[in-house]
Design a protein around this motif. Structure first.
Motif, PDB file in Angstrom:
ATOM      1  N   PRO A 131      -8.375   0.944  -0.465  1.00 49.44           N
ATOM      2  CA  PRO A 131      -7.688  -0.210   0.323  1.00 49.44           C
ATOM      3  C   PRO A 131      -8.809  -0.928   1.172  1.00 49.44           C
ATOM      4  CG  PRO A 131      -6.319   1.668   0.214  1.00 49.44           C
ATOM      5  CD  PRO A 131      -7.601   2.356  -0.359  1.00 49.44           C
ATOM      6  N   ARG A 132      -8.496  -2.225   1.506  1.00 45.35           N
ATOM      7  CA  ARG A 132      -9.333  -3.050   2.554  1.00 45.35           C
ATOM      8  C   ARG A 132      -8.116  -3.769   3.324  1.00 45.35           C
ATOM      9  NH1 ARG A 132     -10.787  -8.268  -1.016  1.00 45.35           N
ATOM     10  NH2 ARG A 132      -8.835  -8.160  -2.564  1.00 45.35           N
ATOM     11  N   SER A 133      -8.694  -4.426   4.427  1.00 49.46           N
ATOM     12  CA  SER A 133      -7.943  -4.976   5.185  1.00 49.46           C
ATOM     13  C   SER A 133      -6.899  -6.307   4.494  1.00 49.46           C
ATOM     14  CB  SER A 133      -8.544  -5.694   6.400  1.00 49.46           C
ATOM     15  OG  SER A 133      -9.146  -4.668   7.008  1.00 49.46           O
ATOM     16  N   GLU A 134      -7.523  -6.739   3.584  1.00 54.40           N
ATOM     17  CA  GLU A 134      -6.695  -8.016   2.682  1.00 54.40           C
ATOM     18  C   GLU A 134      -5.655  -7.287   1.839  1.00 54.40           C
ATOM     19  OE1 GLU A 134     -11.012  -9.338   3.512  1.00 54.40           O
ATOM     20  OE2 GLU A 134      -9.993  -7.348   2.972  1.00 54.40           O
ATOM     21  N   ASP A 135      -5.429  -6.082   1.824  1.00 53.41           N
ATOM     22  CA  ASP A 135      -4.486  -5.453   0.954  1.00 53.41           C
ATOM     23  C   ASP A 135      -3.241  -5.179   2.061  1.00 53.41           C
ATOM     24  OD1 ASP A 135      -5.665  -5.422  -1.391  1.00 53.41           O
ATOM     25  OD2 ASP A 135      -6.604  -3.355  -0.938  1.00 53.41           O
ATOM     26  N   LYS A 195      -3.394  -3.698  10.946  1.00 53.23           N
ATOM     27  CA  LYS A 195      -3.803  -3.979  12.567  1.00 53.23           C
ATOM     28  C   LYS A 195      -3.672  -3.132  13.563  1.00 53.23           C
ATOM     29  CE  LYS A 195      -2.670  -9.143  11.960  1.00 53.23           C
ATOM     30  NZ  LYS A 195      -1.973 -10.152  12.443  1.00 53.23           N
ATOM     31  N   SER A 196      -2.845  -2.129  13.370  1.00 50.79           N
ATOM     32  CA  SER A 196      -2.461  -0.957  14.193  1.00 50.79           C
ATOM     33  C   SER A 196      -3.455   0.011  13.967  1.00 50.79           C
ATOM     34  CB  SER A 196      -1.284  -0.185  13.986  1.00 50.79           C
ATOM     35  OG  SER A 196      -1.207   0.604  12.335  1.00 50.79           O
ATOM     36  N   GLY A 197      -4.526   0.025  13.043  1.00 53.00           N
ATOM     37  CA  GLY A 197      -5.509   0.994  12.886  1.00 53.00           C
ATOM     38  C   GLY A 197      -5.269   2.214  11.868  1.00 53.00           C
ATOM     39  N   LYS A 198      -3.985   1.997  11.205  1.00 48.25           N
ATOM     40  CA  LYS A 198      -3.680   3.075  10.500  1.00 48.25           C
ATOM     41  C   LYS A 198      -4.354   3.051   9.188  1.00 48.25           C
ATOM     42  CE  LYS A 198       1.073   3.910  11.907  1.00 48.25           C
ATOM     43  NZ  LYS A 198       2.530   3.914  11.334  1.00 48.25           N
ATOM     44  N   ILE A 199      -4.684   4.121   8.465  1.00 50.96           N
ATOM     45  CA  ILE A 199      -5.470   4.344   7.417  1.00 50.96           C
ATOM     46  C   ILE A 199      -4.607   4.284   6.062  1.00 50.96           C
ATOM     47  CG2 ILE A 199      -7.055   6.023   5.964  1.00 50.96           C
ATOM     48  CD1 ILE A 199      -8.126   4.919   8.881  1.00 50.96           C
ATOM     49  N   ALA A 200      -5.030   3.422   5.172  1.00 53.37           N
ATOM     50  CA  ALA A 200      -4.396   3.198   3.802  1.00 53.37           C
ATOM     51  C   ALA A 200      -5.145   4.233   2.981  1.00 53.37           C
ATOM     52  CB  ALA A 200      -4.592   1.795   3.582  1.00 53.37           C
ATOM     53  N   THR A 201      -4.388   5.101   2.390  1.00 56.71           N
ATOM     54  CA  THR A 201      -5.106   6.208   1.509  1.00 56.71           C
ATOM     55  C   THR A 201      -5.561   5.542   0.099  1.00 56.71           C
ATOM     56  OG1 THR A 201      -3.412   7.689   2.488  1.00 56.71           O
ATOM     57  CG2 THR A 201      -4.697   8.295   0.604  1.00 56.71           C
ATOM     58  N   GLY A 202      -6.952   5.844  -0.137  1.00 53.00           N
ATOM     59  CA  GLY A 202      -7.313   5.593  -1.506  1.00 53.00           C
ATOM     60  C   GLY A 202      -6.296   6.423  -2.745  1.00 53.00           C
ATOM     61  N   PHE A 203      -6.580   5.644  -3.925  1.00 50.52           N
ATOM     62  CA  PHE A 203      -5.591   6.127  -4.829  1.00 50.52           C
ATOM     63  C   PHE A 203      -6.478   5.763  -6.194  1.00 50.52           C
ATOM     64  CE2 PHE A 203      -3.902   2.130  -3.981  1.00 50.52           C
ATOM     65  CZ  PHE A 203      -3.724   1.723  -5.181  1.00 50.52           C
ATOM     66  N   THR A 204      -5.965   6.657  -7.179  1.00 56.92           N
ATOM     67  CA  THR A 204      -6.502   6.209  -8.445  1.00 56.92           C
ATOM     68  C   THR A 204      -5.417   6.195  -9.394  1.00 56.92           C
ATOM     69  OG1 THR A 204      -8.513   7.426  -8.505  1.00 56.92           O
ATOM     70  CG2 THR A 204      -7.820   6.971 -10.624  1.00 56.92           C
ATOM     71  N   ASP A 205      -5.145   5.021 -10.165  1.00 60.72           N
ATOM     72  CA  ASP A 205      -4.238   4.895 -11.069  1.00 60.72           C
ATOM     73  C   ASP A 205      -4.669   5.219 -12.544  1.00 60.72           C
ATOM     74  OD1 ASP A 205      -1.752   4.117  -9.857  1.00 60.72           O
ATOM     75  OD2 ASP A 205      -2.128   1.908 -10.189  1.00 60.72           O
ATOM     76  N   LEU A 230       0.819  -1.385   0.091  1.00 64.89           N
ATOM     77  CA  LEU A 230       0.050   0.101   0.100  1.00 64.89           C
ATOM     78  C   LEU A 230       1.007   1.175   0.015  1.00 64.89           C
ATOM     79  CD1 LEU A 230      -2.593  -1.245   2.507  1.00 64.89           C
ATOM     80  CD2 LEU A 230      -3.157  -0.711   0.099  1.00 64.89           C
ATOM     81  N   PRO A 231       0.662   2.188  -0.756  1.00 62.66           N
ATOM     82  CA  PRO A 231       1.726   3.313  -1.073  1.00 62.66           C
ATOM     83  C   PRO A 231       1.797   4.263   0.025  1.00 62.66           C
ATOM     84  CG  PRO A 231      -0.107   3.666  -2.557  1.00 62.66           C
ATOM     85  CD  PRO A 231      -0.500   2.232  -1.985  1.00 62.66           C
ATOM     86  N   VAL A 232       0.451   4.682   0.430  1.00 61.52           N
ATOM     87  CA  VAL A 232       0.400   5.860   1.570  1.00 61.52           C
ATOM     88  C   VAL A 232      -0.286   5.368   2.820  1.00 61.52           C
ATOM     89  CG1 VAL A 232      -0.134   8.109   2.210  1.00 61.52           C
ATOM     90  CG2 VAL A 232       0.761   7.627  -0.205  1.00 61.52           C
ATOM     91  N   VAL A 233       0.020   5.304   3.970  1.00 55.46           N
ATOM     92  CA  VAL A 233      -0.478   4.983   5.175  1.00 55.46           C
ATOM     93  C   VAL A 233      -0.429   6.341   6.102  1.00 55.46           C
ATOM     94  CG1 VAL A 233      -0.577   3.528   7.239  1.00 55.46           C
ATOM     95  CG2 VAL A 233       0.223   2.609   4.888  1.00 55.46           C
ATOM     96  N   ASP A 234      -1.687   6.465   6.747  1.00 54.50           N
ATOM     97  CA  ASP A 234      -1.778   7.571   7.589  1.00 54.50           C
ATOM     98  C   ASP A 234      -2.558   7.444   8.775  1.00 54.50           C
ATOM     99  OD1 ASP A 234      -3.047  10.387   8.706  1.00 54.50           O
ATOM    100  OD2 ASP A 234      -1.405  10.795   7.060  1.00 54.50           O
ATOM    101  N   ALA A 235      -2.025   8.130   9.719  1.00 51.15           N
ATOM    102  CA  ALA A 235      -2.845   7.630  11.147  1.00 51.15           C
ATOM    103  C   ALA A 235      -4.104   8.110  11.534  1.00 51.15           C
ATOM    104  CB  ALA A 235      -1.956   7.676  12.466  1.00 51.15           C
ATOM    105  N   THR A 236      -4.348   9.167  10.623  1.00 52.84           N
ATOM    106  CA  THR A 236      -5.401   9.949  11.078  1.00 52.84           C
ATOM    107  C   THR A 236      -6.721  10.337   9.788  1.00 52.84           C
ATOM    108  OG1 THR A 236      -4.299  12.164  10.594  1.00 52.84           O
ATOM    109  CG2 THR A 236      -4.349  11.162  12.767  1.00 52.84           C
ATOM    110  N   ALA A 237      -5.936  10.034   8.668  1.00 51.67           N
ATOM    111  CA  ALA A 237      -6.871  10.661   7.573  1.00 51.67           C
ATOM    112  C   ALA A 237      -8.120   9.585   6.965  1.00 51.67           C
ATOM    113  CB  ALA A 237      -5.938  11.058   6.331  1.00 51.67           C
ATOM    114  N   ALA A 238      -8.833   9.523   7.977  1.00 51.35           N
ATOM    115  CA  ALA A 238      -9.930   8.447   7.906  1.00 51.35           C
ATOM    116  C   ALA A 238     -10.786   8.811   6.540  1.00 51.35           C
ATOM    117  CB  ALA A 238     -10.681   8.248   8.923  1.00 51.35           C
ATOM    118  N   GLN A 239     -11.009   9.933   6.413  1.00 54.29           N
ATOM    119  CA  GLN A 239     -11.763  10.400   5.111  1.00 54.29           C
ATOM    120  C   GLN A 239     -11.210  10.150   3.642  1.00 54.29           C
ATOM    121  OE1 GLN A 239     -10.034  12.503   7.019  1.00 54.29           O
ATOM    122  NE2 GLN A 239      -9.889  14.605   6.418  1.00 54.29           N
TER     123      GLN A 239
END
Length: 386
Positions: free
Chosen positions: A358-362, A201-211, A185-194
């Motif tokens: 992204p989803r947990s499976e990613d 597992k840590s609860g970090k947010i994986a940022t959505g993206f468009t290729d 997953l390219p970008v992970v942020d702890a707070t940017a849920a939107q």
């Protein structure tokens, strides 16, 4: 003497313009590759490796059983790829600012990368996997027929992302280019849920993206490259939605167009002269995919403003964006500057946009996400050749 200056100027102008619209090479670019199926259908093409595009195909020819071989594409390759993240940030262009899909980024393949297939080498490295696969029914009615396809695949590693470029050449003449994404997953942020999804597992947010992947397809139908015609075909529903009215419009000048699910808009590139021996002129149809991501352009870039561009062949128009040649425009929106494409050598620039939330499976490894479209023969034959 006063007549010589305008003549000299015109001569110099002609010399300046001639390289841009010089005829593309009909020679094999790289190594030859051919596949003949049990039915007698066959594909013949050439392939080479370039630093930016990775694998580039040329002189792609198809032959149906008991029919003559005809060229479909003069050249075909991925021409640019960009990742735009949902938080507004944009990654560097993969082909021209991230060292490209070729060079050291093009992966050396081993036997497990090409199970059941044949490895093809360039400069001593195995970089292309050639496989023949069954794809299911061609048709099933009073009789039935199963079909096969030729698959060519390469893989490029760019940072934490792995891109698979796959070409499928079906026994019935269909071509399916695809790009697949895996890696981390390219970008992970702890707070940017939107902007993403809790995928760790840590609860970090994986940022959505468009290729955004743009393909460059130089159509050179049959023996003559410079007599292509582009037609836009729509099926518009009536108000009561009980009927659909077909309309065919020729696109005579360079332009960009967008999908329209309401009118089932698609396009075909046909030969300006050659028929199939019956009532149809031979052509290939562009079958769009991922209508849900059409017109995606989060960075408001001009080269992403349309879903497909049609331009006249110009040797220095190589990359859909960040095109480095000073004699040409900087991106495909500038290439489309209203020059005639009627009875000319047409190049199609097709955009694939895919949004991934992204989803947990990613987590740890992204399950490969494929995005594809098809080039389908239309009136290439007078009847079904199988």
């Amino acid at each position: 003497m006063h007549y010589r200056t305008p003549l000299l100027a015109l001569s110099l102008l002609a010399l300046w313009q001639s390289p841009a619209f010089a005829a593309p090479s009909t020679a094999c670019n790289g190594q030859t590759l051919s596949k003949t199926f049990a039915s007698g259908a066959s594909w013949n093409l050439c392939w080479a490796v370039r630093p930016a595009e990775g694998i580039v195909l040329s002189q792609v020819t198809y032959k149906a059983p008991n029919n003559a071989a005809r060229r479909v594409l003069g050249e075909a390759a991925l021409s640019q790829l960009e990742t735009a993240f949902d938080d507004g940030s944009v990654a560097p262009l993969m082909l021209t600012t991230e060292a490209g899909f070729g060079g050291n980024n093009l992966q050396t393949l081993t036997a497990p990368d090409c199970a059941g297939g044949t490895l093809r080498a360039d400069n001593g490295r195995n970089v292309l996997c050639e496989t023949t696969r069954s794809h299911g029914y061609f048709y099933k009615y009073t009789t039935q027929r199963q079909g096969q396809l030729l698959e060519l695949a390469s893989h490029s590693q760019i940072g934490a992302r792995n891109y698979s470029v796959r070409w499928r050449f079906f026994e019935n003449g269909t071509i399916e280019p695809s790009v697949g994404l895996s890696g981390e997953l390219p970008v992970v942020d702890a707070t940017a849920a939107q902007y993403g999804w809790p995928a760790m597992k840590s609860g970090k947010i994986a940022t959505g993206f468009t290729d955004h992947a743009l393909w460059r397809l130089d159509f050179d139908l049959d023996t003559t490259h410079a007599n292509d015609v582009v037609e836009e075909i729509t099926s518009t529903p009536t108000t009561d939605r009980l009927r659909k009215t077909k309309a065919i419009t020729a696109l005579n000048t360079e332009t960009g167009r967008s999908f329209d699910p309401e009118t089932k808009r698609f396009w075909r590139i046909r030969d300006g002269i050659l028929t199939n021996g019956s009532v149809g002129q031979i052509s290939y149809e562009l079958v769009p995919n991922h209508y849900d991501a059409s017109r995606a352009n989060s960075s408001n870039a001009s080269w992403l403003a349309q879903d497909v561009f049609f331009t006249r062949y110009n040797a220095c128009e190589k990359y859909a964006a960040n095109n480095p040649t000073s004699a040409c425009g900087g991106n495909v929106s500038q290439f489309a500057n209203a020059e005639s494409i009627n009875q000319q050598d047409v190049v199609v620039w097709y955009k694939q946009s895919y949004h991934h939330l992204p989803r947990s499976e990613d987590s740890n490894r992204i399950s490969t996400v494929w995005s594809s479209f098809q080039l389908l023969p239309r009136d290439w034959h007078s009847t079904n050749p199988f």
